[in-house]
Design an enzyme around this catalytic site. Structure first.
Site, PDB file in Angstrom:
ATOM      1  N   GLU A 454       0.827  -1.231   0.000  1.00  0.00           N
ATOM      2  CA  GLU A 454       0.000   0.000   0.000  1.00  0.00           C
ATOM      3  C   GLU A 454       0.849   1.264   0.000  1.00  0.00           C
ATOM      4  OE1 GLU A 454      -3.332  -0.199  -0.085  1.00  0.00           O
ATOM      5  OE2 GLU A 454      -3.933  -2.056   0.895  1.00  0.00           O
TER       6      GLU A 454
HETATM    7  C1  LIG Z   1       3.228  -9.548   0.527  1.00  0.00           C
HETATM    8  C2  LIG Z   1       2.862  -8.563  -0.505  1.00  0.00           C
HETATM    9  C3  LIG Z   1       1.545  -8.462  -0.912  1.00  0.00           C
HETATM   10  C4  LIG Z   1       1.198  -7.593  -1.948  1.00  0.00           C
HETATM   11  N1  LIG Z   1      -0.097  -7.601  -2.432  1.00  0.00           N
HETATM   12  C5  LIG Z   1      -0.373  -6.899  -3.568  1.00  0.00           C
HETATM   13  C6  LIG Z   1      -1.648  -7.029  -4.207  1.00  0.00           C
HETATM   14  O1  LIG Z   1      -2.526  -7.743  -3.749  1.00  0.00           O
HETATM   15  N2  LIG Z   1      -1.855  -6.348  -5.367  1.00  0.00           N
HETATM   16  C7  LIG Z   1      -0.899  -5.544  -5.914  1.00  0.00           C
HETATM   17  O2  LIG Z   1      -1.134  -4.979  -6.964  1.00  0.00           O
HETATM   18  N3  LIG Z   1       0.313  -5.384  -5.317  1.00  0.00           N
HETATM   19  C8  LIG Z   1       0.601  -6.050  -4.172  1.00  0.00           C
HETATM   20  N4  LIG Z   1       1.825  -5.913  -3.567  1.00  0.00           N
HETATM   21  C9  LIG Z   1       2.803  -5.024  -4.160  1.00  0.00           C
HETATM   22  C10 LIG Z   1       3.186  -3.818  -3.300  1.00  0.00           C
HETATM   23  O3  LIG Z   1       2.199  -2.859  -3.353  1.00  0.00           O
HETATM   24  C11 LIG Z   1       4.539  -3.350  -3.854  1.00  0.00           C
HETATM   25  O4  LIG Z   1       5.503  -4.268  -3.379  1.00  0.00           O
HETATM   26  C12 LIG Z   1       4.888  -1.965  -3.459  1.00  0.00           C
HETATM   27  O5  LIG Z   1       4.108  -1.078  -4.191  1.00  0.00           O
HETATM   28  C13 LIG Z   1       6.367  -1.636  -3.705  1.00  0.00           C
HETATM   29  O6  LIG Z   1       6.820  -2.041  -4.955  1.00  0.00           O
HETATM   30  P1  LIG Z   1       8.206  -2.825  -5.080  1.00  0.00           P
HETATM   31  O7  LIG Z   1       8.183  -3.923  -4.084  1.00  0.00           O
HETATM   32  O8  LIG Z   1       8.383  -3.190  -6.494  1.00  0.00           O
HETATM   33  O9  LIG Z   1       9.300  -1.790  -4.618  1.00  0.00           O
HETATM   34  P2  LIG Z   1      10.018  -0.672  -5.505  1.00  0.00           P
HETATM   35  O10 LIG Z   1       8.997   0.126  -6.230  1.00  0.00           O
HETATM   36  O11 LIG Z   1      11.084  -1.316  -6.299  1.00  0.00           O
HETATM   37  O12 LIG Z   1      10.645   0.254  -4.398  1.00  0.00           O
HETATM   38  C14 LIG Z   1      11.883  -0.032  -3.762  1.00  0.00           C
HETATM   39  C15 LIG Z   1      12.177   1.030  -2.726  1.00  0.00           C
HETATM   40  O13 LIG Z   1      12.307   2.312  -3.337  1.00  0.00           O
HETATM   41  C16 LIG Z   1      11.472   3.247  -2.685  1.00  0.00           C
HETATM   42  N5  LIG Z   1      11.033   4.243  -3.667  1.00  0.00           N
HETATM   43  C17 LIG Z   1      10.544   4.047  -4.913  1.00  0.00           C
HETATM   44  N6  LIG Z   1      10.269   5.212  -5.487  1.00  0.00           N
HETATM   45  C18 LIG Z   1      10.563   6.186  -4.611  1.00  0.00           C
HETATM   46  C19 LIG Z   1      10.486   7.612  -4.601  1.00  0.00           C
HETATM   47  N7  LIG Z   1      10.052   8.300  -5.629  1.00  0.00           N
HETATM   48  N8  LIG Z   1      10.884   8.281  -3.494  1.00  0.00           N
HETATM   49  C20 LIG Z   1      11.356   7.599  -2.428  1.00  0.00           C
HETATM   50  N9  LIG Z   1      11.433   6.264  -2.376  1.00  0.00           N
HETATM   51  C21 LIG Z   1      11.052   5.556  -3.442  1.00  0.00           C
HETATM   52  C22 LIG Z   1      10.328   2.433  -2.126  1.00  0.00           C
HETATM   53  O14 LIG Z   1       9.734   3.108  -1.027  1.00  0.00           O
HETATM   54  C23 LIG Z   1      11.049   1.171  -1.704  1.00  0.00           C
HETATM   55  O15 LIG Z   1      11.602   1.372  -0.435  1.00  0.00           O
HETATM   56  C24 LIG Z   1       2.184  -6.760  -2.526  1.00  0.00           C
HETATM   57  C25 LIG Z   1       3.507  -6.830  -2.068  1.00  0.00           C
HETATM   58  C26 LIG Z   1       3.845  -7.715  -1.088  1.00  0.00           C
HETATM   59  C27 LIG Z   1       5.283  -7.784  -0.647  1.00  0.00           C
END
Ligand SMILES: Cc1cc2nc3c(=O)[nH]c(=O)nc-3n(C[C@H](O)[C@H](O)[C@H](O)COP(=O)(O)OP(=O)(O)OC[C@H]3O[C@@H](n4cnc5c(N)ncnc54)[C@H](O)[C@@H]3O)c2cc1C
Length: 771
Positions: A454
């Site tokens: 989220e």
């Molecule tokens: C257990 C689990 C359940 C989930 N369930 C769902 C689901 O049901 N449906 C769905 O669609 N998604 C789901 N997700 C996805 C979740 O919403 C994403 O993991 C999340 O949005 C982050 O994306 P990412 O993991 O690719 O991290 P990335 O986008 O790769 O981010 C990596 C890091 O960079 C930081 N970052 C990125 N951009 C910026 C910025 N501009 N400024 C500062 N910091 C930044 C982030 O905060 C993070 O710390 C789930 C994830 C998990 C782990």
């Protein structure tokens, strides 16, 4: 004097005569404004405009109306919701064995799945007219919290269908036909939903998803119709492995202009049965060893009719706005519920463990080093509950406060991470050894998940809280941005001119207001109450002024650059957040009848919030690139320095005392925590040992006295001492039995699980299982 008079008259003419002002001031300022603030992208604009400004607006604008805060209704469960808590939820809790679920079965038992579906746990937000439970946000939050203190896996499973996803989107945007078709089946559990936005290339930058839908003709149910050819590759999707209906977000294109004259329509959401030809539910993930369902889905050239767009063809391209408008539920209800559950469980169990575990002849909870951590657990738990209730209350007022829910998501999950670490530190080896007796381990493993979903936390703090807050909560900036974006330049200038005067007045008011409040230390600010908490209202009003002033100046000096200076802007976001946390605590204290015994928790929470505000301001001033402005701002807000201190030791000790004795204060602080019946259950055992030890104190005192009098030896196992005390008639037969029982419970409660040689190895995942 004459010079001052001339200056005032000149300024009055410049600002008072519209034409002069427009040419001399507004035009150049407008040009500068357009230059320093680059136009917003569509996705940014939609995110900015989505949701409501609520109490965050008051805090950001420098003049919080405390009466207004107190007049927000207290969020409470109604009779139906309370009955559901007392019956269905309690039955569910007894059905859950989290050790087995996570470590052995790696899934909820079939009877739990059936119970959840049958009893409407997946239908808490669905209206009664469709067979749902139609529960309030506070009920949804309380139910998820209570379940999470027993099993995070079960809580996440319940939480997801009641959060951002097909149910929520259908209720807000679905066509009547879609609602009639899907909602009854979702309500009775025939259908299980999931929502897929995230993919390998797009996580935080969800607006950049590469998944596509192309409007084209194709065959559906034997007829040629206009529809969408979809290609997607999604990961991390909760409930995907068991979903029967997939909510899918993709970018829609209409190259042949079959549904309008726009080629690139934008993000769109559709509902697709997972049994539909071409839909692939892929492999299952294994998130931090948790057993809730999470996995992948993909599809290649899957054709769906246009009617499967949520809201129908009219909603083609409106998906991003739909998502950001509905985000508040997840951020404001589900994640705060999980974070609060961590607090309630950790506070109850760690308070007990600190009493039960003895080292150096004393309960470890009596050592001040341990008390520092224990007090943080208690103080944070009080703040978490206050924020949970206030934020869910806003959603129950039919608001969708995007900044407030981002604050709640970020700070509550971070507080739960900190307090869980404290709980681990205090339990030490007792928390490390995984087994049925370990009530903390799964919660600990789940915390990074709450941090990530989220809106991952770094992004939430750095981009959303202040980034969105500055534009949304400021009384004029959003309107000024809209004026700058007006394609009719003359009209835009007119709008801007109107706003500019007001904005200048606002800035001048904040400058003098901040200085006055700094010089008087906020002593003349009004407080809506008298007594021990009045001083906090005065300080918070003062800090709110300081924020309004600093935010305005940083936007003026840095403009669009502020967006990139995340470290700087996040600190102002921290000030706003701490003001929110502090407001929630004060409101919670009032709404709960100003309980005297809550005061240590209130003092702790407020002093810490003010300290964090001071720290955030200090970092902001120290790093603001324009050193002159930084110096002026520092003097205006803190003319005599930043005086806020962390909560004092005495307050911390009072909190620990309340957490370390059975009673109403501890019960209220941890009311969501599941305590298993009987000593076979991990939490039940710790609770029983704690109560038994507490109740045995009067008898133990007789033994200590006898030891001091030399009637009984010291330094020998307690069991032996009890036997000798009985023989020496220091204690009665009944008392000896009480002590023996207490001692057995104590030993069992400090014991950890161990496994026979080969037992764990036989259960280990083979590499074939993991692929
Ligand atoms: C257990 C689990 C359940 C989930 N369930 C769902 C689901 O049901 N449906 C769905 O669609 N998604 C789901 N997700 C996805 C979740 O919403 C994403 O993991 C999340 O949005 C982050 O994306 P990412 O993991 O690719 O991290 P990335 O986008 O790769 O981010 C990596 C890091 O960079 C930081 N970052 C990125 N951009 C910026 C910025 N501009 N400024 C500062 N910091 C930044 C982030 O905060 C993070 O710390 C789930 C994830 C998990 C782990």
């Amino acid at each position: 004097m004459l010079i001052l008079l001339i200056l005032i008259v000149t300024l009055a003419i410049i600002f008072g005569v519209a034409d002069i002002r427009r040419n001399l001031i507004t035009k150049p300022v407008f040009a500068m404004f357009k230059r320093i603030l680059p136009p917003l992208s569509d996705t940014e604009r939609e995110a900015m405009e989505a949701g409501d400004v609520w109490w965050d607006g008051d805090l950001f604008q420098g003049k919080p109306d405390w009466q207004k805060l107190h007049s927000f209704p207290k969020a409470e469960l109604n009779t139906d919701e309370q009955a559901f808590m007392d019956n269905q939820v309690e039955t569910l809790l007894k059905m859950l064995d989290d050790y087995k679920i996570v470590q052995e079965q790696r899934d909820l038992p079939a009877e739990v799945w059936d119970f959840l579906k049958r009893e409407g746990f997946f239908a808490m937000i669905i209206p009664k007219s469709y067979g749902g439970r139609e529960f309030s946000a506070i009920a949804n939050s309380t139910i998820v919290s209570r379940i999470a203190t027993r099993s995070l896996t079960a809580a996440v499973t319940v939480m997801v269908p009641n959060s951002l996803g097909p149910g929520e989107l259908l209720m807000h945007y679905g066509t009547q036909q879609q609602k009639d078709f899907w909602l009854p089946a979702l309500a009775n559990g025939t259908d299980v939903p999931c929502f897929a936005l995230t993919g390998p290339e797009a996580g935080s930058d969800a607006g950049g998803i590469p998944d596509t839908g192309v409007v084209c003709k194709g065959e559906f149910e034997g007829k040629e119709v206009v529809g969408i050819r979809l290609n997607w590759d999604k990961r991390y999707i909760t409930l995907a492995p068991v979903a029967t209906v997939l909510g899918l977000a993709f970018k829609l294109y209409d190259p042949d202009n079959l549904i309008g004259n726009k080629e690139d329509l934008g993000i769109t959401c559709a509902l697709i049965p997972t049994s539909h030809k071409g839909v692939e539910i892929g492999d299952r993930h294994f998130p931090m060893n948790m057993a809730f369902m999470n996995g992948t889905t993909y599809g290649k050239d899957v054709f769906i009719p246009l009617e499967w767009i949520i809201g129908g063809p009219d909603y083609a391209g409106r998906g991003w706005r739909m998502l950001v408008e509905c985000l508040s539920a997840g951020r404001g209800i589900s994640l705060p519920a999980l974070a609060t559950a961590t607090g309630h469980l950790a506070a109850r169990m760690t308070g007990a463990y600190g009493y039960v575990r003895q080292q150096f002849g004393l309960s470890i909870g009596k050592f001040e080093g341990v008390q520092e951590s224990l007090a943080r657990i208690g103080g944070f738990t009080y703040s978490l509950e206050a924020m949970r209730v206030m934020t869910a209350g806003a959603i129950d007022m039919n608001l969708s406060p995007s900044v407030v829910t981002a604050i709640a998501k970020y700070h509550m999950t971070e507080m739960s991470r900190t307090l869980m670490n404290d709980a681990f530190d205090i339990h030490a080896g007792r928390a490390i050894q995984i087994g049925p007796k370990n009530y903390l381990a799964h919660g600990y493993m789940g915390i990074p998940i709450s941090i990530t979903v989220e809106g991952a936390n770094i992004l939430t703090r750095n981009l959303m809280i202040f980034g969105q807050g500055a534009t949304r909560c400021h009384p004029y900036v959003l309107a000024e941005l809209e004026a700058a974006a007006n394609p009719d330049a003359e009209q835009g200038l007119k709008q801007f001119d109107n706003l500019l005067l007001k904005h200048v007045g606002f800035a001048i008011g904040n400058t003098f207001g901040a200085l006055w409040q700094g010089l008087t230390a906020g002593a003349f600010n009004t407080a809506p109450v008298s007594g021990e908490t009045a001083k906090y209202y005065r300080q918070l009003s003062r800090m709110s002024r300081g924020l309004a002033l600093s935010a305005d100046f940083s936007m003026l000096i840095l403009g669009g650059e502020l967006k990139r200076r995340e470290m700087l802007s996040a600190r102002l976001g921290d000030v706003l957040s701490q003001l929110y946390i502090a407001s929630a605590v004060l409101k919670f204290y009032e709404d709960n009848g100003r309980q005297q015994c809550d005061l240590p928790f209130v003092h702790y929470s407020l002093q810490r919030a003010l300290f964090e505000i001071g720290r955030a301001f200090d970092g902001f001033f120290a790093n603001f690139p324009n050193r002159f402005v930084a110096g002026v701002l520092r003097i205006l807000v803190f003319p005599f320095g930043i005086g806020y201190k962390m909560p004092d030791d005495e307050t911390a000790i009072q909190i620990c005392e309340a957490m370390s004795k059975p009673g109403v204060v501890r019960d209220r602080l941890t009311h969501l925590c599941y305590i298993g019946e009987g000593e076979d259950d991990a939490t039940g055992l710790m609770e029983s040992a704690f109560v038994a030890m507490y109740e045995a104190q009067p008898v133990m005192k007789k033994i200590y006295q006898a030891q001091r009098d030399g009637k009984l030896p010291r330094k020998q196992p307690l069991e032996q001492t009890i036997e000798q005390a009985l023989l020496a008639e220091v204690i009665s037969d009944t008392e000896s039995k009480q002590l023996l029982k207490m001692n057995a419970l104590r030993f069992s409660a400090i014991s950890v699980d161990s496994f026979k040689a080969g037992e764990l190895e036989s259960r280990a995942l083979t590499s074939a299982d993991a692929v």
